[in-house]
Design a protein around this motif. Structure first.
Motif, mmCIF file in Angstrom:
data_model
loop_
_atom_site.group_PDB
_atom_site.id
_atom_site.type_symbol
_atom_site.label_atom_id
_atom_site.label_comp_id
_atom_site.label_asym_id
_atom_site.label_seq_id
_atom_site.Cartn_x
_atom_site.Cartn_y
_atom_site.Cartn_z
ATOM 1 N N VAL A 127 0.829 -1.208 0.000
ATOM 2 C CA VAL A 127 0.000 0.000 0.000
ATOM 3 C C VAL A 127 0.861 1.254 0.000
ATOM 4 C CG1 VAL A 127 -2.032 -1.009 1.096
ATOM 5 C CG2 VAL A 127 -0.182 -0.133 2.514
ATOM 6 N N ILE A 128 0.321 2.299 -0.589
ATOM 7 C CA ILE A 128 0.929 3.638 -0.566
ATOM 8 C C ILE A 128 -0.209 4.610 -0.290
ATOM 9 C CG2 ILE A 128 1.880 5.474 -2.045
ATOM 10 C CD1 ILE A 128 3.623 3.385 -3.401
ATOM 11 N N THR A 129 0.014 5.622 0.556
ATOM 12 C CA THR A 129 -1.033 6.625 0.796
ATOM 13 C C THR A 129 -0.558 8.001 0.325
ATOM 14 O OG1 THR A 129 -0.315 7.300 3.011
ATOM 15 C CG2 THR A 129 -1.760 5.368 2.862
ATOM 16 N N LEU A 130 -1.542 8.838 -0.018
ATOM 17 C CA LEU A 130 -1.281 10.252 -0.314
ATOM 18 C C LEU A 130 -2.036 11.074 0.715
ATOM 19 C CD1 LEU A 130 -1.583 10.513 -4.218
ATOM 20 C CD2 LEU A 130 0.377 9.897 -2.822
ATOM 21 N N PRO A 131 -1.398 12.089 1.313
ATOM 22 C CA PRO A 131 -2.015 12.867 2.404
ATOM 23 C C PRO A 131 -3.016 13.902 1.916
ATOM 24 C CG PRO A 131 0.193 13.684 1.979
ATOM 25 C CD PRO A 131 -0.008 12.542 1.041
ATOM 26 N N LYS A 132 -4.311 13.575 2.177
ATOM 27 C CA LYS A 132 -5.413 14.404 1.724
ATOM 28 C C LYS A 132 -6.237 14.836 2.917
ATOM 29 C CE LYS A 132 -9.012 12.564 1.936
ATOM 30 N NZ LYS A 132 -9.996 12.493 3.064
ATOM 31 N N THR A 133 -6.480 16.098 3.087
ATOM 32 C CA THR A 133 -7.520 16.595 4.004
ATOM 33 C C THR A 133 -7.448 18.111 4.036
ATOM 34 O OG1 THR A 133 -8.368 16.703 6.276
ATOM 35 C CG2 THR A 133 -5.995 16.326 6.037
ATOM 36 N N ILE A 134 -8.616 18.725 4.184
ATOM 37 C CA ILE A 134 -8.612 20.194 4.305
ATOM 38 C C ILE A 134 -8.072 20.592 5.668
ATOM 39 C CG2 ILE A 134 -10.597 20.481 2.740
ATOM 40 C CD1 ILE A 134 -12.253 21.170 5.298
ATOM 41 N N ASP A 135 -7.983 19.615 6.613
ATOM 42 C CA ASP A 135 -7.573 19.944 7.989
ATOM 43 C C ASP A 135 -6.076 20.167 8.124
ATOM 44 O OD1 ASP A 135 -9.804 17.328 9.207
ATOM 45 O OD2 ASP A 135 -10.205 19.325 8.397
ATOM 46 N N VAL A 138 -2.334 15.859 8.994
ATOM 47 C CA VAL A 138 -1.654 14.563 8.794
ATOM 48 C C VAL A 138 -0.187 14.702 9.222
ATOM 49 C CG1 VAL A 138 -0.889 12.844 7.110
ATOM 50 C CG2 VAL A 138 -3.191 13.819 6.941
ATOM 51 N N PHE A 139 0.231 13.827 10.138
ATOM 52 C CA PHE A 139 1.598 13.877 10.664
ATOM 53 C C PHE A 139 2.592 13.405 9.593
ATOM 54 C CE2 PHE A 139 4.422 14.009 14.264
ATOM 55 C CZ PHE A 139 5.446 13.144 13.926
ATOM 56 N N GLY A 140 3.764 14.065 9.542
ATOM 57 C CA GLY A 140 4.813 13.552 8.657
ATOM 58 C C GLY A 140 4.884 14.237 7.306
ATOM 59 N N THR A 141 3.943 15.087 6.988
ATOM 60 C CA THR A 141 3.989 15.829 5.729
ATOM 61 C C THR A 141 3.854 17.328 6.023
ATOM 62 O OG1 THR A 141 2.971 16.117 3.525
ATOM 63 C CG2 THR A 141 1.478 15.603 5.347
ATOM 64 N N ASP A 142 4.540 18.146 5.218
ATOM 65 C CA ASP A 142 4.432 19.598 5.452
ATOM 66 C C ASP A 142 2.987 20.064 5.301
ATOM 67 O OD1 ASP A 142 7.155 19.656 5.700
ATOM 68 O OD2 ASP A 142 7.547 20.675 3.792
ATOM 69 N N ILE A 143 2.311 19.489 4.329
ATOM 70 C CA ILE A 143 0.975 19.988 3.995
ATOM 71 C C ILE A 143 0.185 18.871 3.321
ATOM 72 C CG2 ILE A 143 1.695 20.855 1.717
ATOM 73 C CD1 ILE A 143 -0.068 23.349 2.246
ATOM 74 N N THR A 144 -1.115 18.971 3.358
ATOM 75 C CA THR A 144 -1.993 18.003 2.681
ATOM 76 C C THR A 144 -2.732 18.714 1.556
ATOM 77 O OG1 THR A 144 -3.770 18.568 4.224
ATOM 78 C CG2 THR A 144 -2.391 16.670 4.795
ATOM 79 N N PHE A 145 -3.049 17.985 0.502
ATOM 80 C CA PHE A 145 -3.836 18.676 -0.528
ATOM 81 C C PHE A 145 -5.284 18.797 -0.070
ATOM 82 C CE2 PHE A 145 -5.995 15.116 -2.489
ATOM 83 C CZ PHE A 145 -5.122 14.047 -2.401
#
Ligand code: F6P
Length: 367
Positions: A127-135, A138-145
């Motif tokens: 599995v691979i995830t992409l960090p998505k949320t208006i909030d 998500v830990f570990g990424t500068d920003i989410t789309f």
């Protein structure tokens, strides 16, 4: 052998999801000659084996459209509502993964999706995830789309609320999404010049908020904008939350729907507006932005971010690098092990530069 990729979108929808699906699909099928198959409505569609072909032009024209062409749901593999019961359907999902001869499953989602993807990794799936949320929590990424677009929507709303608050000498309380984090309210509050910003990470006292508003009135500005994150808590709320959490201590930690419902008390921000009206003598009104922040076309920044993350996912699959979230790090993307990000929420540090800057321009945080 042609690599077979599955993709699904799970959790709350957000602008940029279709841009990400397009980024994955075009890079995987066009550049790497892989085959990509969509699963509908998040993990539920994977459990029910409801698929959508993505190689017949379905990716055209979706870069700019909101929502997700695949549909989404908040259903979890291990706690799936089936026939009025909550069942562990992980084995059905694992079976469909193999029946579709998948080499990798890409899950576009936020914190809950990360946890679900990790469970599937632990069952041996790639599995691979992409960090998505208006909030943006998500830990570990500068920003989410999704965040940048929602920021623009909330900021424009605050801009519009300024003129009516000024004209009527009113307090306008504007409730902004963000679940357990205050990034959206903080960012829109700064960008929109809110006079008060209330976020979950800084406990506030209604009396302090009222005094800040009275101070503005004494200075000749009998109107104020209060940007409040839906998860923000006052001293009084905290007492109520403690009482509630003692009652529900047995509920599983990952039951986010129930937690979200408790965190976002119905009517809490209306009560805040009413309290401020009483304490300041100024009329107060409430605007709840709600799902407006989740809809419509993604911003240019979100289109770029979603495309970068989507194509990076295809690059990782080509290298058979699985079990990670594709994180945004500055101008780069970086694979972060699911174990390092799942189960954690990225909240606003009370001494974050954004908070310090807002305080410097006189914004009150109610503390
Ligand atoms: O996670 C995104 C989000 O919009 C949160 O900001 C909000 O609390 C929640 O989803 C609302 O969930 P739903 O769309 O299921 O009502």
């Amino acid at each position: 052998m042609t690599q077979q990729i599955g993709i699904l979108t799970a959790g709350g929808d957000s602008p940029g999801l279709n841009a990400a699906i397009r980024g994955v699909g075009k890079a995987a099928m066009g550049h790497y000659k892989m085959h990509v198959i969509g699963f509908r409505d998040g993990f539920r569609g994977l459990m029910e084996n409801r698929t959508m072909s993505l190689d017949g032009g379905q990716l055209s024209g979706i870069l700019t459209t909101g929502g997700t062409i695949l549909g989404t749901s908040r259903d979890k593999p291990h706690r799936m509502p089936v026939g009025g019961k909550i069942l562990d359907m992980t084995d059905a999902i694992v079976g469909n993964y193999h029946d579709n001869h998948l080499d990798c499953l890409i899950c576009l989602g936020g914190g809950g999706t990360l946890r679900n993807a990790l469970r599937l990794k632990q069952k041996g799936l790639n599995v691979i995830t992409l960090p998505k949320t208006i909030d943006n929590d998500v830990f570990g990424t500068d920003i989410t789309f999704g965040f940048d677009t929602a920021l623009g929507i909330a900021t424009e709303a605050i801009d519009r609320l300024h003129s009516t608050a000024h004209s009527h000498h009113r307090i306008i309380v504007v409730e902004i999404m963000g679940h357990r984090a205050g990034w959206l309210a903080l960012g829109a509050g700064i960008a929109g010049g809110a006079d008060v910003i209330l976020i979950p990470e800084i406990l506030y006292d209604v009396a302090s908020v009222a005094e800040a508003i009275r101070e503005r009135a004494r200075g000749g500005k009998p109107f104020s904008i209060v940007a409040v994150a839906e998860g923000a808590n006052s001293l009084q709320d905290l007492a109520a939350l403690d009482a509630a959490s003692k009652k529900k201590s047995k509920r599983k930690a990952d039951d986010t729907e129930a937690d979200a419902a408790e965190l976002i008390y119905a009517g809490r921000t209306l009560r805040l507006a009413q309290q401020l009206e009483k304490l300041t003598g100024l009329e107060a009104r409430l605007t709840i932005l709600g799902h407006l922040q989740r809809g419509g076309t993604p911003s240019a920044a979100d289109r770029i971010l979603a495309t970068r993350l989507g194509t990076a996912a295809a690059d990782l699959i080509a290298k058979k690098h699985y079990g990670v979230m594709v994180a945004a790090k500055g101008e780069e993307t970086r694979p972060v092990k699911l174990e390092a990000a799942a189960g954690k929420v990225k909240t606003v540090p009370p001494d974050h530069p954004w908070v310090l800057s807002a305080r410097r321009v006189g914004t009150s945080f109610g503390d």
